[in-house]
Write an enzyme that holds these catalytic residues in place. Structure first.
Site, PDB file in Angstrom:
ATOM      1  N   LYS A   1      -5.105   8.506   4.791  1.00  0.00           N
ATOM      2  CA  LYS A   1      -5.454   9.887   5.137  1.00  0.00           C
ATOM      3  C   LYS A   1      -6.654   9.950   6.081  1.00  0.00           C
TER       4      LYS A   1
ATOM      5  N   GLU B   1       3.767   8.452   8.130  1.00  0.00           N
ATOM      6  CA  GLU B   1       2.337   8.816   8.144  1.00  0.00           C
ATOM      7  C   GLU B   1       1.566   7.952   9.147  1.00  0.00           C
TER       8      GLU B   1
ATOM      9  N   GLY C   1      10.010   5.802   6.371  1.00  0.00           N
ATOM     10  CA  GLY C   1       9.781   6.361   5.037  1.00  0.00           C
ATOM     11  C   GLY C   1       8.412   7.023   5.040  1.00  0.00           C
TER      12      GLY C   1
ATOM     13  N   GLY D   1       9.357  -0.171   2.238  1.00  0.00           N
ATOM     14  CA  GLY D   1       9.391  -0.007   0.787  1.00  0.00           C
ATOM     15  C   GLY D   1       8.382  -0.904   0.077  1.00  0.00           C
TER      16      GLY D   1
ATOM     17  N   GLY E   1       0.988  -2.644 -10.554  1.00  0.00           N
ATOM     18  CA  GLY E   1       1.138  -2.064  -9.225  1.00  0.00           C
ATOM     19  C   GLY E   1       2.269  -2.663  -8.400  1.00  0.00           C
ATOM     20  N   SER E   2       2.180  -2.457  -7.079  1.00  0.00           N
ATOM     21  CA  SER E   2       3.227  -2.930  -6.171  1.00  0.00           C
ATOM     22  C   SER E   2       2.597  -3.426  -4.878  1.00  0.00           C
TER      23      SER E   2
ATOM     24  N   HIS F   1      -1.643  39.645   3.900  1.00  0.00           N
ATOM     25  CA  HIS F   1      -1.056  39.653   5.249  1.00  0.00           C
ATOM     26  C   HIS F   1      -2.145  39.402   6.281  1.00  0.00           C
TER      27      HIS F   1
ATOM     28  N   ASP G   1       2.968   1.916 -10.365  1.00  0.00           N
ATOM     29  CA  ASP G   1       3.944   1.381  -9.409  1.00  0.00           C
ATOM     30  C   ASP G   1       4.758   0.229  -9.984  1.00  0.00           C
TER      31      ASP G   1
HETATM   32  C1  LIG Z   1      -0.426   3.185   2.490  1.00  0.00           C
HETATM   33  C2  LIG Z   1      -0.250   3.934   1.187  1.00  0.00           C
HETATM   34  C3  LIG Z   1      -0.566   5.273   1.128  1.00  0.00           C
HETATM   35  C4  LIG Z   1      -0.416   5.960  -0.073  1.00  0.00           C
HETATM   36  N1  LIG Z   1      -0.729   7.308  -0.081  1.00  0.00           N
HETATM   37  C5  LIG Z   1      -0.552   7.995  -1.217  1.00  0.00           C
HETATM   38  C6  LIG Z   1      -0.884   9.380  -1.267  1.00  0.00           C
HETATM   39  O1  LIG Z   1      -1.331   9.963  -0.278  1.00  0.00           O
HETATM   40  N2  LIG Z   1      -0.696  10.039  -2.431  1.00  0.00           N
HETATM   41  C7  LIG Z   1      -0.177   9.417  -3.532  1.00  0.00           C
HETATM   42  O2  LIG Z   1       0.001  10.073  -4.570  1.00  0.00           O
HETATM   43  N3  LIG Z   1       0.130   8.101  -3.529  1.00  0.00           N
HETATM   44  C8  LIG Z   1      -0.053   7.384  -2.404  1.00  0.00           C
HETATM   45  N4  LIG Z   1       0.232   6.048  -2.390  1.00  0.00           N
HETATM   46  C9  LIG Z   1       0.726   5.415  -3.633  1.00  0.00           C
HETATM   47  C10 LIG Z   1      -0.441   5.073  -4.589  1.00  0.00           C
HETATM   48  O3  LIG Z   1      -1.448   4.398  -3.872  1.00  0.00           O
HETATM   49  C11 LIG Z   1       0.090   4.205  -5.723  1.00  0.00           C
HETATM   50  O4  LIG Z   1       1.139   4.889  -6.373  1.00  0.00           O
HETATM   51  C12 LIG Z   1      -0.975   3.879  -6.760  1.00  0.00           C
HETATM   52  O5  LIG Z   1      -2.109   3.356  -6.131  1.00  0.00           O
HETATM   53  C13 LIG Z   1      -0.442   2.891  -7.798  1.00  0.00           C
HETATM   54  O6  LIG Z   1      -1.432   2.565  -8.735  1.00  0.00           O
HETATM   55  P1  LIG Z   1      -1.204   1.356  -9.757  1.00  0.00           P
HETATM   56  O7  LIG Z   1      -2.301   1.416 -10.758  1.00  0.00           O
HETATM   57  O8  LIG Z   1       0.178   1.344 -10.236  1.00  0.00           O
HETATM   58  O9  LIG Z   1      -1.383   0.038  -8.870  1.00  0.00           O
HETATM   59  P2  LIG Z   1      -2.690  -0.661  -8.232  1.00  0.00           P
HETATM   60  O10 LIG Z   1      -3.764   0.292  -7.918  1.00  0.00           O
HETATM   61  O11 LIG Z   1      -2.158  -1.519  -7.142  1.00  0.00           O
HETATM   62  O12 LIG Z   1      -3.214  -1.596  -9.415  1.00  0.00           O
HETATM   63  C14 LIG Z   1      -2.527  -2.741  -9.842  1.00  0.00           C
HETATM   64  C15 LIG Z   1      -3.543  -3.841 -10.114  1.00  0.00           C
HETATM   65  O13 LIG Z   1      -2.909  -4.878 -10.864  1.00  0.00           O
HETATM   66  C16 LIG Z   1      -3.432  -6.129 -10.410  1.00  0.00           C
HETATM   67  N5  LIG Z   1      -2.482  -7.174 -10.815  1.00  0.00           N
HETATM   68  C17 LIG Z   1      -1.234  -7.408 -10.347  1.00  0.00           C
HETATM   69  N6  LIG Z   1      -0.647  -8.408 -11.020  1.00  0.00           N
HETATM   70  C18 LIG Z   1      -1.535  -8.823 -11.947  1.00  0.00           C
HETATM   71  C19 LIG Z   1      -1.509  -9.836 -12.956  1.00  0.00           C
HETATM   72  N7  LIG Z   1      -0.421 -10.589 -13.182  1.00  0.00           N
HETATM   73  N8  LIG Z   1      -2.632 -10.006 -13.697  1.00  0.00           N
HETATM   74  C20 LIG Z   1      -3.731  -9.250 -13.512  1.00  0.00           C
HETATM   75  N9  LIG Z   1      -3.805  -8.266 -12.582  1.00  0.00           N
HETATM   76  C21 LIG Z   1      -2.715  -8.062 -11.816  1.00  0.00           C
HETATM   77  C22 LIG Z   1      -3.564  -5.941  -8.913  1.00  0.00           C
HETATM   78  O14 LIG Z   1      -4.464  -6.876  -8.368  1.00  0.00           O
HETATM   79  C23 LIG Z   1      -4.076  -4.494  -8.845  1.00  0.00           C
HETATM   80  O15 LIG Z   1      -5.484  -4.431  -8.827  1.00  0.00           O
HETATM   81  C24 LIG Z   1       0.063   5.309  -1.232  1.00  0.00           C
HETATM   82  C25 LIG Z   1       0.356   3.936  -1.185  1.00  0.00           C
HETATM   83  C26 LIG Z   1       0.208   3.254   0.007  1.00  0.00           C
HETATM   84  C27 LIG Z   1       0.516   1.784   0.037  1.00  0.00           C
HETATM   85  N1  LIG Z   2       1.744  10.707   0.851  1.00  0.00           N
HETATM   86  C1  LIG Z   2       2.092   9.946  -0.158  1.00  0.00           C
HETATM   87  O1  LIG Z   2       2.183  10.378  -1.292  1.00  0.00           O
HETATM   88  C2  LIG Z   2       2.387   8.501   0.060  1.00  0.00           C
HETATM   89  C3  LIG Z   2       1.995   7.875   1.217  1.00  0.00           C
HETATM   90  C4  LIG Z   2       2.334   6.553   1.392  1.00  0.00           C
HETATM   91  C5  LIG Z   2       3.035   5.873   0.410  1.00  0.00           C
HETATM   92  N2  LIG Z   2       3.393   6.501  -0.708  1.00  0.00           N
HETATM   93  C6  LIG Z   2       4.200   5.802  -1.732  1.00  0.00           C
HETATM   94  O2  LIG Z   2       4.491   4.479  -1.348  1.00  0.00           O
HETATM   95  C7  LIG Z   2       5.899   4.280  -1.406  1.00  0.00           C
HETATM   96  C8  LIG Z   2       6.323   3.250  -0.430  1.00  0.00           C
HETATM   97  O3  LIG Z   2       6.305   3.752   0.896  1.00  0.00           O
HETATM   98  P1  LIG Z   2       7.280   3.178   2.004  1.00  0.00           P
HETATM   99  O4  LIG Z   2       7.204   4.106   3.151  1.00  0.00           O
HETATM  100  O5  LIG Z   2       7.022   1.734   2.211  1.00  0.00           O
HETATM  101  O6  LIG Z   2       8.695   3.245   1.302  1.00  0.00           O
HETATM  102  P2  LIG Z   2       9.837   4.340   1.389  1.00  0.00           P
HETATM  103  O7  LIG Z   2      10.821   3.948   0.368  1.00  0.00           O
HETATM  104  O8  LIG Z   2       9.294   5.712   1.394  1.00  0.00           O
HETATM  105  O9  LIG Z   2      10.463   4.115   2.843  1.00  0.00           O
HETATM  106  C9  LIG Z   2      11.034   2.905   3.266  1.00  0.00           C
HETATM  107  C10 LIG Z   2      11.841   3.190   4.519  1.00  0.00           C
HETATM  108  O10 LIG Z   2      12.216   1.947   5.100  1.00  0.00           O
HETATM  109  C11 LIG Z   2      13.559   2.055   5.545  1.00  0.00           C
HETATM  110  N3  LIG Z   2      14.109   0.706   5.691  1.00  0.00           N
HETATM  111  C12 LIG Z   2      14.500  -0.165   4.726  1.00  0.00           C
HETATM  112  N4  LIG Z   2      14.951  -1.314   5.286  1.00  0.00           N
HETATM  113  C13 LIG Z   2      14.830  -1.164   6.627  1.00  0.00           C
HETATM  114  C14 LIG Z   2      15.123  -1.997   7.740  1.00  0.00           C
HETATM  115  N5  LIG Z   2      15.656  -3.211   7.602  1.00  0.00           N
HETATM  116  N6  LIG Z   2      14.871  -1.519   8.979  1.00  0.00           N
HETATM  117  C15 LIG Z   2      14.341  -0.290   9.165  1.00  0.00           C
HETATM  118  N7  LIG Z   2      14.040   0.537   8.138  1.00  0.00           N
HETATM  119  C16 LIG Z   2      14.285   0.104   6.888  1.00  0.00           C
HETATM  120  C17 LIG Z   2      14.228   2.908   4.463  1.00  0.00           C
HETATM  121  O11 LIG Z   2      15.424   3.446   4.908  1.00  0.00           O
HETATM  122  C18 LIG Z   2      13.142   3.954   4.253  1.00  0.00           C
HETATM  123  O12 LIG Z   2      13.260   4.982   5.204  1.00  0.00           O
HETATM  124  C19 LIG Z   2       6.488   5.656  -1.154  1.00  0.00           C
HETATM  125  O13 LIG Z   2       7.793   5.770  -1.680  1.00  0.00           O
HETATM  126  C20 LIG Z   2       5.521   6.546  -1.840  1.00  0.00           C
HETATM  127  O14 LIG Z   2       5.879   6.744  -3.177  1.00  0.00           O
HETATM  128  C21 LIG Z   2       3.086   7.805  -0.909  1.00  0.00           C
END
Ligand SMILES: Cc1cc2nc3c(=O)[nH]c(=O)nc-3n(C[C@H](O)[C@H](O)[C@H](O)COP(=O)(O)OP(=O)(O)OC[C@H]3O[C@@H](n4cnc5c(N)ncnc54)[C@H](O)[C@@H]3O)c2cc1C
Ligand SMILES: NC(=O)c1ccc[n+]([C@@H]2O[C@H](COP(=O)([O-])OP(=O)(O)OC[C@H]3O[C@@H](n4cnc5c(N)ncnc54)[C@H](O)[C@@H]3O)[C@@H](O)[C@H]2O)c1
Length: 470
Positions: A52, A185, A180, A278, A142-143, A452, A320
């Site tokens: 953001k 974004e 996606g 993804g 997480g992921s 309005h 995640d």
């Molecule tokens: C670029 C981007 C933009 C995003 N923007 C938004 C947004 O605007 N709004 C929104 O709602 N969501 C957004 N998201 C999604 C959001 O960030 C995630 O849904 C959220 O952070 C997930 O939190 P979590 O606790 O599941 O994972 P994390 O915060 O990743 O925490 C998982 C933790 O587990 C640790 N871990 C993993 N495996 C192990 C293990 N075996 N042992 C010990 N520790 C381990 C990792 O090191 C990590 O610290 C965005 C994601 C991305 C990538």
């Molecule tokens: N504003 C927010 O809340 C925010 C912002 C960023 C991320 N996130 C979270 O993170 C998740 C992951 O984001 P993301 O954008 O990586 O996943 P996504 O699932 O939103 O999008 C993945 C995109 O990749 C495309 N794709 C897959 N294989 C492909 C290929 N071979 N070639 C071209 N395109 C291909 C899919 O069709 C899809 O459009 C989101 O689903 C969301 O939940 C949230």
């Protein structure tokens, strides 16, 4: 090997894990928070916050660039890539620093560092140093960005979200794979900051949208702004020196379009390929095969979203790692449910989950509330809509692009969902989510005050179009 004992072990100190720790402690459990990498959470360090921040810079450039429509001429816009990335990193570090500080305030005897793996349902080994004996566990790992085999030969020319936020300067060009949420974004932001981009998608998917009418608007709006093909035919990717060469069929030449039937092959060079195709849950290090958990085809434990419990085991999951809805507020809610139930185990309690809500911070924004279009029972619903094109407030502000679609149940008159692209979608989506939580009908929503001229009058028009059909 050290031996440690606790009531609830939490694997992962991200947004879900921190909430799980808090909830477990509030329920009187001795909780242990285990982190393998670093404190600070994905959201603050490489997710929600830095993305953001980058978008905020891009929006500033766009406001300056489009001010001419109001008769305000700013001259040539200069984007200082180093300064843009410096602000992104500095502000990101401030957000992350706050989370790290808060995490370190947790008593040190409640924290362990190292990657965790299961020996069985109630024994976890952390790193090579500690065996934890626990009554129950929350998996909150997480992921990470998925890396397709397609990108294997490109080496360090492939960037994922984590890499973008440590860039010192903006690259000259980026091929964005995946329109996606992340791709849209970051791709639009980079484009607005002067980076040459082209976005490649598959299966005509765009953002999280499922409503064909809203998708059409989204594709047109973004396609008018930057090069976008949501059904790209990429023939090959190769590395040439320090560039990525993408060989693909030109969109306008394909036989399914109105142009010539022989598609032209194009080759373009980019300095970076952004992989935004993804996310993959971090579960493979956990050695889940040593537990009693039932896993799906992707190796993710099956769980109950009302309790976050995996089967009837003492293992819970949140955030995640579930591979379900990777959003911050869902991770936080799931962490609280999982932590509380892990503390209560085996007397777990079911929780009501909030209405689904997601927002994409593009311009215009995309939002989804409640039931998405593709899950609607079509015979039982009516659809109301507003095209923002001639909405007075939107025209005034030069934001008159997009479509708002509302779904309501014929029999009860209740609003059940919405998909949209358009101005102020983050606010309209919240108003709708709150209305859905209150189970409000279209008539009740129309009986509320509307000022309005405001964007909410657009929402009222869409509600009126629903009411007419009921
Ligand atoms: C670029 C981007 C933009 C995003 N923007 C938004 C947004 O605007 N709004 C929104 O709602 N969501 C957004 N998201 C999604 C959001 O960030 C995630 O849904 C959220 O952070 C997930 O939190 P979590 O606790 O599941 O994972 P994390 O915060 O990743 O925490 C998982 C933790 O587990 C640790 N871990 C993993 N495996 C192990 C293990 N075996 N042992 C010990 N520790 C381990 C990792 O090191 C990590 O610290 C965005 C994601 C991305 C990538
Ligand atoms: N504003 C927010 O809340 C925010 C912002 C960023 C991320 N996130 C979270 O993170 C998740 C992951 O984001 P993301 O954008 O990586 O996943 P996504 O699932 O939103 O999008 C993945 C995109 O990749 C495309 N794709 C897959 N294989 C492909 C290929 N071979 N070639 C071209 N395109 C291909 C899919 O069709 C899809 O459009 C989101 O689903 C969301 O939940 C949230």
């Amino acid at each position: 090997m050290n031996e440690a004992y606790c009531d609830v072990a939490i694997i992962g100190a991200g947004s879900a894990g921190l909430r799980a720790y808090k909830a477990a402690r509030q329920h009187g459990a001795r909780a242990l928070l285990i982190e393998g990498a670093r404190y600070g959470t994905t959201c603050a360090s490489v997710g929600c916050m830095p993305s953001k921040l980058l978008i905020a810079a891009a929006d500033a450039a766009d406001v300056a660039r489009t001010a001419g429509v109001f008769g305000i001429h700013t001259g040539n816009i200069q984007v200082d890539g180093t300064a843009v990335m410096q602000r992104v990193r500095e502000e990101r570090d401030r957000f992350t620093g706050n989370v790290v500080r808060m995490t370190r305030q947790i008593p040190s005897e409640d924290r362990l560092e190292g990657y965790a793996r299961f020996e069985n349902d109630t024994t976890i080994v952390v790193g090579d140093h500690t065996r934890v004996h626990t009554r129950s566990t929350v998996i909150a790992t997480g992921s990470r960005a998925a890396r397709l085999p397609l990108f294997d030969d490109l080496g360090d020319l492939v960037a994922v979200n984590d890499d973008v936020f440590s860039w010192q300067d903006l690259p000259d060009s980026v091929a964005v794979f995946g329109p996606g949420i992340i791709g849209l974004e970051l791709g639009q932001a980079l484009h607005r900051l002067g980076v040459r981009i082209r976005m490649f998608g598959i299966q005509n998917l765009i953002g999280p949208l499922t409503d064909p009418e809203v998708k059409k608007h989204a594709e047109r709006i973004f396609g008018d702004e930057f090069l976008l093909d949501t059904d790209a035919r990429v023939e090959s990717l190769r590395r040439e020196g320090s560039t990525v060469v993408v060989r693909f069929q030109e969109k306008s030449g394909r036989s399914d379009d109105s142009g010539p039937s022989e598609p032209r092959l194009l080759e373009e060079q980019y300095s970076v390929l952004l992989a935004a195709t993804g996310r993959t849950p971090n579960t493979e290090r956990l050695q889940l095969e040593n537990t009693s958990l039932e896993l799906d085809d992707h190796g993710i434990p099956l769980y109950d979203p009302a309790t976050m419990q995996c089967g009837d085991s003492p293992i819970f999951i949140a955030g995640d790692a579930t591979a379900d809805v990777p959003l911050l507020h869902e991770a936080a809610a799931e962490g609280l449910i999982a932590g509380a139930n892990a503390a209560r185990y085996p007397a777990v309690q079911a929780n009501t989950r909030h209405v689904p809500l997601s927002i994409v911070f593009t311009d215009p924004q995309i939002a989804m509330v409640g039931q998405p279009y593709h899950e609607l029972p079509q015979e039982e619903i009516v659809i109301g809509e507003l095209d923002w094109q001639s909405d007075p407030r939107a025209r005034m502000m030069n934001t008159n692009q997009g479509l708002l679609r509302l779904y309501a149940e014929k029999s009860s008159g209740r609003l059940i969902g919405s998909e949209m692209i358009g101005p102020r979608a983050e606010h309209i989506a919240h108003q709708l989510a709150w209305a859905l939580e209150q189970e409000m009908t279209v008539a009740q929503l129309l009986d509320l005050p509307y000022y309005h001229p405001v964007y909410e009058e657009g929402l009222r028009s869409a509600l009126q179009s629903l009411a007419k059909q009921m």
